[in-house]
Design a protein around this motif. Structure first.
Motif, PDB file in Angstrom:
ATOM      1  N   THR A 123      53.547  73.125  52.965  1.00 53.08           N
ATOM      2  CA  THR A 123      52.265  73.791  53.172  1.00 53.08           C
ATOM      3  C   THR A 123      51.205  73.391  52.159  1.00 53.08           C
ATOM      4  N   GLY A 124      51.632  72.803  51.054  1.00 51.79           N
ATOM      5  CA  GLY A 124      50.695  72.469  49.985  1.00 51.79           C
ATOM      6  C   GLY A 124      50.344  73.642  49.096  1.00 51.79           C
ATOM      7  N   ALA A 125      50.928  74.805  49.338  1.00 53.67           N
ATOM      8  CA  ALA A 125      50.612  75.998  48.555  1.00 53.67           C
ATOM      9  C   ALA A 125      51.145  75.874  47.137  1.00 53.67           C
ATOM     10  N   GLY A 126      50.331  76.232  46.162  1.00 55.00           N
ATOM     11  CA  GLY A 126      50.779  76.233  44.779  1.00 55.00           C
ATOM     12  C   GLY A 126      51.740  77.367  44.514  1.00 55.00           C
ATOM     13  N   LEU A 127      52.727  77.118  43.667  1.00 51.07           N
ATOM     14  CA  LEU A 127      53.762  78.109  43.376  1.00 51.07           C
ATOM     15  C   LEU A 127      53.665  78.681  41.963  1.00 51.07           C
ATOM     16  N   LEU A 128      52.643  78.249  41.196  1.00 50.13           N
ATOM     17  CA  LEU A 128      52.522  78.701  39.803  1.00 50.13           C
ATOM     18  C   LEU A 128      51.292  79.574  39.575  1.00 50.13           C
ATOM     19  N   GLY A 129      50.614  79.957  40.641  1.00 54.21           N
ATOM     20  CA  GLY A 129      49.438  80.803  40.500  1.00 54.21           C
ATOM     21  C   GLY A 129      49.799  82.224  40.127  1.00 54.21           C
ATOM     22  N   GLY A 130      48.763  83.037  39.933  1.00 56.29           N
ATOM     23  CA  GLY A 130      48.988  84.442  39.628  1.00 56.29           C
ATOM     24  C   GLY A 130      49.245  84.735  38.178  1.00 56.29           C
ATOM     25  N   ARG A 131      49.063  83.755  37.311  1.00 54.63           N
ATOM     26  CA  ARG A 131      49.204  83.973  35.874  1.00 54.63           C
ATOM     27  C   ARG A 131      47.932  83.509  35.175  1.00 54.63           C
ATOM     28  N   GLU A 132      47.700  84.036  34.005  1.00 61.72           N
ATOM     29  CA  GLU A 132      46.511  83.703  33.226  1.00 61.72           C
ATOM     30  C   GLU A 132      46.673  82.318  32.598  1.00 61.72           C
ATOM     31  N   PHE A 133      45.632  81.509  32.683  1.00 64.53           N
ATOM     32  CA  PHE A 133      45.654  80.163  32.117  1.00 64.53           C
ATOM     33  C   PHE A 133      44.367  79.973  31.315  1.00 64.53           C
ATOM     34  N   VAL A 134      44.471  80.082  29.998  1.00 71.18           N
ATOM     35  CA  VAL A 134      43.319  80.006  29.099  1.00 71.18           C
ATOM     36  C   VAL A 134      43.337  78.656  28.397  1.00 71.18           C
ATOM     37  N   VAL A 135      42.230  77.933  28.499  1.00 76.99           N
ATOM     38  CA  VAL A 135      42.118  76.606  27.893  1.00 76.99           C
ATOM     39  C   VAL A 135      41.061  76.658  26.798  1.00 76.99           C
ATOM     40  N   LEU A 136      41.470  76.353  25.582  1.00 71.84           N
ATOM     41  CA  LEU A 136      40.572  76.383  24.432  1.00 71.84           C
ATOM     42  C   LEU A 136      40.215  74.948  24.057  1.00 71.84           C
ATOM     43  N   MET A 137      38.944  74.598  24.287  1.00 74.21           N
ATOM     44  CA  MET A 137      38.483  73.224  24.106  1.00 74.21           C
ATOM     45  C   MET A 137      37.755  73.052  22.775  1.00 74.21           C
ATOM     46  N   SER A 138      37.902  71.873  22.198  1.00 73.70           N
ATOM     47  CA  SER A 138      37.076  71.474  21.060  1.00 73.70           C
ATOM     48  C   SER A 138      36.446  70.132  21.400  1.00 73.70           C
ATOM     49  N   GLN A 165      47.112  71.632  42.533  1.00 72.70           N
ATOM     50  CA  GLN A 165      48.250  71.743  43.446  1.00 72.70           C
ATOM     51  C   GLN A 165      49.221  72.835  43.045  1.00 72.70           C
ATOM     52  N   THR A 166      49.249  73.161  41.764  1.00 73.75           N
ATOM     53  CA  THR A 166      50.207  74.152  41.283  1.00 73.75           C
ATOM     54  C   THR A 166      49.750  75.584  41.504  1.00 73.75           C
ATOM     55  N   GLY A 167      48.458  75.781  41.743  1.00 75.04           N
ATOM     56  CA  GLY A 167      47.918  77.133  41.864  1.00 75.04           C
ATOM     57  C   GLY A 167      47.376  77.685  40.566  1.00 75.04           C
ATOM     58  N   LEU A 168      47.568  76.984  39.447  1.00 75.05           N
ATOM     59  CA  LEU A 168      47.002  77.428  38.180  1.00 75.05           C
ATOM     60  C   LEU A 168      45.485  77.252  38.197  1.00 75.05           C
ATOM     61  N   GLU A 169      44.763  78.236  37.652  1.00 80.01           N
ATOM     62  CA  GLU A 169      43.307  78.195  37.614  1.00 80.01           C
ATOM     63  C   GLU A 169      42.848  78.441  36.180  1.00 80.01           C
ATOM     64  N   PRO A 170      42.369  77.397  35.495  1.00 81.56           N
ATOM     65  CA  PRO A 170      42.027  77.543  34.079  1.00 81.56           C
ATOM     66  C   PRO A 170      40.713  78.277  33.844  1.00 81.56           C
ATOM     67  N   THR A 171      40.690  79.040  32.762  1.00 79.31           N
ATOM     68  CA  THR A 171      39.477  79.627  32.205  1.00 79.31           C
ATOM     69  C   THR A 171      39.205  78.921  30.884  1.00 79.31           C
TER      70      THR A 171
END
Length: 215
Positions: A123-138, A165-171
């Motif tokens: 289906t192409g559905a991501g299986l790792l979504g639904g968790r917080e993903f925080v990206v700290l950039m410099s 593809q994984t369902g992760l969505e970074p902030t």
């Protein structure tokens, strides 16, 4: 139980701004989640093996047909995906190198794009979504609207697509002009760097603060 996956990728050690930011964020997360578990991975000190001809096709080859190299590559992907699966929050330090993400982060993403465990191949559905993903950039320079190098940051635009593809969505939370204090030609930009860093730290401090404290 709350579980943090804390990932650093800078090669600058104690001089790294992204490591400073992730350390602050990890401390704030621990304070907000007493008794929570933390898994730490350092891609800067212990980079993952890039996908290569020997093992890289493991993700396109049936498990019962894996060569020893493919089996080892697939098992590493399983381990990395499991680290994400176990986490309620993923925290990634992302410095900007040569206007893009460090190759170690690209390799981490490549290993995560694993059919059957990170996304459903049917289906192409991501299986790792639904968790917080925080990206700290410099970012050593300035890349905002109107700057000479506007649009030269290819890390922040890439990551949401690379990981999609994984369902992760970074902030994203970013500190800019981090090279100003150590670069004489950028000395006049130090106040702007300090403002950017302070703003990033305030954003981090508000991530898991109670609503009453953040108000």
């Amino acid at each position: 139980m709350a579980h943090l996956l804390h990932i650093d990728s800078s090669i600058r050690g104690e001089h790294s701004v992204s490591r400073r930011l992730t350390a602050r964020a990890a401390a704030a997360w621990r304070a907000a989640h007493p008794g929570g578990m933390v898994t730490y991975r350092d891609l800067g000190k212990q980079p993952l093996p890039h996908l290569d001809e020997a093992g890289g096709l493991a993700r396109l080859t049936p498990l019962d047909q894996h060569t020893p190299a493919q089996r080892a590559s697939w098992e590493l992907s399983e381990q990395l995906v499991a680290e994400v699966q176990q986490a309620s929050t993923v925290l990634l330090g992302l410095p900007l190198y040569n206007y893009s993400a460090p190759s170690s982060v690209k390799t981490w993403v490549d290993h995560l794009i694993a059919p059957g465990i990170a996304f459903d191949p049917a289906t192409g559905a991501g299986l790792l979504g639904g968790r917080e993903f925080v990206v700290l950039m410099s970012r050593g320079g300035g890349y905002g609207p109107g700057t000479p190098r506007e649009g030269w940051d290819h890390a922040e635009p890439w990551l949401p697509h690379g990981i999609s593809q994984t369902g992760l969505e970074p902030t994203f939370i970013a500190a800019e002009l981090t090279l100003a204090p150590a670069t004489p030609a950028m000395a006049e930009l130090i106040p702007l760097h300090e403002e950017s860093l302070a703003a990033a730290e305030r954003s981090i401090d508000g991530l898991w603060a109670p609503a009453s404290a953040a108000a």
